[in-house]
Write an enzyme that holds these catalytic residues in place. Structure first.
Site, PDB file in Angstrom:
ATOM      1  N   GLY A  11     -34.765  42.127  17.595  1.00 38.76           N
ATOM      2  CA  GLY A  11     -35.772  43.186  17.610  1.00 38.76           C
ATOM      3  C   GLY A  11     -36.276  43.566  16.237  1.00 38.76           C
ATOM      4  N   TYR A 167     -31.861  54.662  30.740  1.00 37.55           N
ATOM      5  CA  TYR A 167     -31.655  54.431  29.306  1.00 37.55           C
ATOM      6  C   TYR A 167     -30.225  54.791  28.915  1.00 37.55           C
ATOM      7  CZ  TYR A 167     -32.398  54.660  24.250  1.00 37.55           C
ATOM      8  OH  TYR A 167     -32.311  54.466  22.884  1.00 37.55           O
TER       9      TYR A 167
END
Length: 273
Positions: A11, A167
């Site tokens: 990422g 999440y």
């Protein structure tokens, strides 16, 4: 320790991952900079080079974590080029969308991108990690893992989707992976989790309207990823200091159960360990 450590950061196209890669690529470290698409990879590497990073210290790597086949191909390509990986930084993640999204692999997207893909990447790179005297995994967790719970009967939130709960579950699972790697997988010598702080990244909506500069979180993450930094194996860090993880994150029965489930979801042909 090798004078030329190899560190994989996932990422790196923007935000925390990008800044961490920039800090780590200084000196003699080779940074494998992962991005989701070729376009994002090229843009990130170009920006890193313009910022002063030696392009010889950068190795682009591409995989969309919403596709586990791409994750497996990424691991294969990296292991072929780098038989030794000193540190793996599991930073790539998603904040999730307003509604439930199912990946082509059949998993809820947040759980797959934030947890199942990193789990698979670690498992497939075990050999390369084992070849390093450091063999460290750094999982970018969140303080929100403390409010999460593993929805054992409905990991994919088929019945009632809640973005915040999805999440928190994914970050709890990633923190539990740190415990599993410490307790169950001797090939990985060190594993830590870290909450890098509330930063001005795409994850900010889960925390607050205001966050600290990304560079501050990147300094924390780069320090833990530096092979010369001594870390407390299995620990959860809140910024620079070890902190107490949730009880679920270190519960041996829950951790072992999640490990078995994860293996069955992404490595169905592998013998149970």
């Amino acid at each position: 320790m090798s004078e030329n450590p190899v560190i994989l950061v996932t990422g790196t196209s923007e935000g925390l991952g990008y800044e961490t890669a920039r800090l780590l690529a200084a000196g003699t470290t080779t940074v494998i900079a992962h991005a989701r698409t070729p376009e994002e990879s090229r843009a990130a590497c170009d920006r890193l080079i313009v910022s002063g990073v030696d392009e010889r210290r950068l190795q682009p790597a591409i995989a969309d974590f919403a596709d586990l086949r791409q994750v497996a191909d990424l691991a294969t390509a990296i292991a072929e080029r780098y038989p030794r990986i000193d540190v793996l930084v599991n930073n790539a993640g998603t904040a999730g969308a307003g509604g439930r999204i199912v990946t082509k692999d059949g998993h809820e997207q947040v759980f797959q991108v934030n947890y199942l893909a990193p789990y698979l990447l670690v498992r497939l790179l075990e050999g390369a990690l084992a070849a390093s005297p450091v063999s460290r995994v750094v999982n970018v967790s969140s303080s929100l893992h403390r409010g999460g719970r593993i929805n054992w009967g409905d990991l994919a939130f088929k019945r009632r989707y809640n973005r915040g709960a999805a999440y928190a579950q994914s970050k709890l699972a990633l923190t539990m992976l740190t415990t599993a790697l410490t307790e169950f997988r001797p090939k990985v010598r060190q594993a830590v989790s870290v909450h890098p702080g509330i930063l001005t990244t795409g994850m900010l909506a889960h925390y607050s309207y205001r966050g600290r500069p990304v560079a501050e979180g990147a300094e924390v993450l780069a320090r833990l990823a530096n092979p010369e930094t001594k870390v407390l194996g299995g620990a959860y860090y809140d910024g620079r200091l070890p902190a107490k993880a949730s009880a679920a994150a270190v519960d041996p029965d829950a951790v072992a159960k999640l490990w078995r489930i994860s293996e069955s979801l992404v490595l169905p042909g592998k013998r149970r360990s």
